[in-house]
Design an enzyme around this catalytic site. Sequence first.
Site: not given
Ligand code: PPS
Length: 299
Positions: A50, A103, A133
């Site tokens: 996340k 991860h 998140s």
């Molecule tokens: S995972 O499942 O652990 O691989 O998730 P991960 O991709 O690491 O993190 C998910 C959070 O990143 C946000 N996210 C983004 N934020 C900004 N810009 C872009 N383009 C973007 N893409 C993914 C996603 O919405 C999750 O955060 P939250 O706070 O839940 O929205």
Amino acid sequence: MPYIPERYPRYKGYALPNFPVLTTDLLGHLDKIKNFDSRPSDIMICTYPKSGTNWIYEILTMVIKGCAEYATKNKGASMLEAIDDFRVLENVPENSTRIINSHLPLDDLPQKHIENGYKVVHVMRNPKDVAVSYYNYLASKKDRTTMEVALDFPISWPMFIDHFGRGDDQVYGGWFNYVKTLEKAKETGKLSNILTLHYEQLKRDPMPSLKALAEFLGVKASDELLEEINDKCSFEKMSTIGEEAKDNTKIKMMSITGKNFMFRKGQIGDWKNWFTVAQNEAFSQLIETHEGLKITIHL
Ligand code: PPS
């Protein structure tokens, strides 16, 4: 009441998602990951869940390709702990860059990659937003349609944040431990070829981070291309790319709202809508106790 249900595999004190390959052969698969035959051109994305993995995966793919086209596969297709058959990676021609991701904590990652100083890209995010998140991800099954998810269980926010802060019995282990281990490995030189990007900087002022990334990768990228990549990788565009990317896994992750459930809000500071005053004070104190380890947290 146990925090993480029994069906999730456990290893060295932490839990893991119930990816089929982990539930059928946990130790065998983790061993394969540790002994993965890394190549000098491999790039490994290391993130605590996340923290922006899907985001950086898409950006990195575009920077490497030198064009702002979405990846044809979801990052899950090269997530070491999720893929059942490493031949998908082994069959990639030697002259193509493989972007792998995980991860898993440092000690459980491909040792050859680390020992030989191959490139690692790490994304760090304010742990308060990571917690929110993560919690929402665990609790969001109702919004999902076709995809069977490897990680979902009911839990209350107070219980979640309590465990998250303490770092015990977490899926992938605790946040502080994860980040501290990476920081220490950087200091001691164990991780010699790592770029740490910050979610908040990437969001607030993306160009310096994108330029640093291109430089780290040894790729010549014009400002124009990086601007285009930034635009294509905006939260708004990325959360609806299933159709455009023509990638089945991306389409399958579309929820009933028409948005990919991996993309929730994509904001800095949503934690303010979740933490009580007491939870925030307790968590901020925790962060301070770790200050000596020079963890930079962008609030
Ligand atoms: S995972 O499942 O652990 O691989 O998730 P991960 O991709 O690491 O993190 C998910 C959070 O990143 C946000 N996210 C983004 N934020 C900004 N810009 C872009 N383009 C973007 N893409 C993914 C996603 O919405 C999750 O955060 P939250 O706070 O839940 O929205």
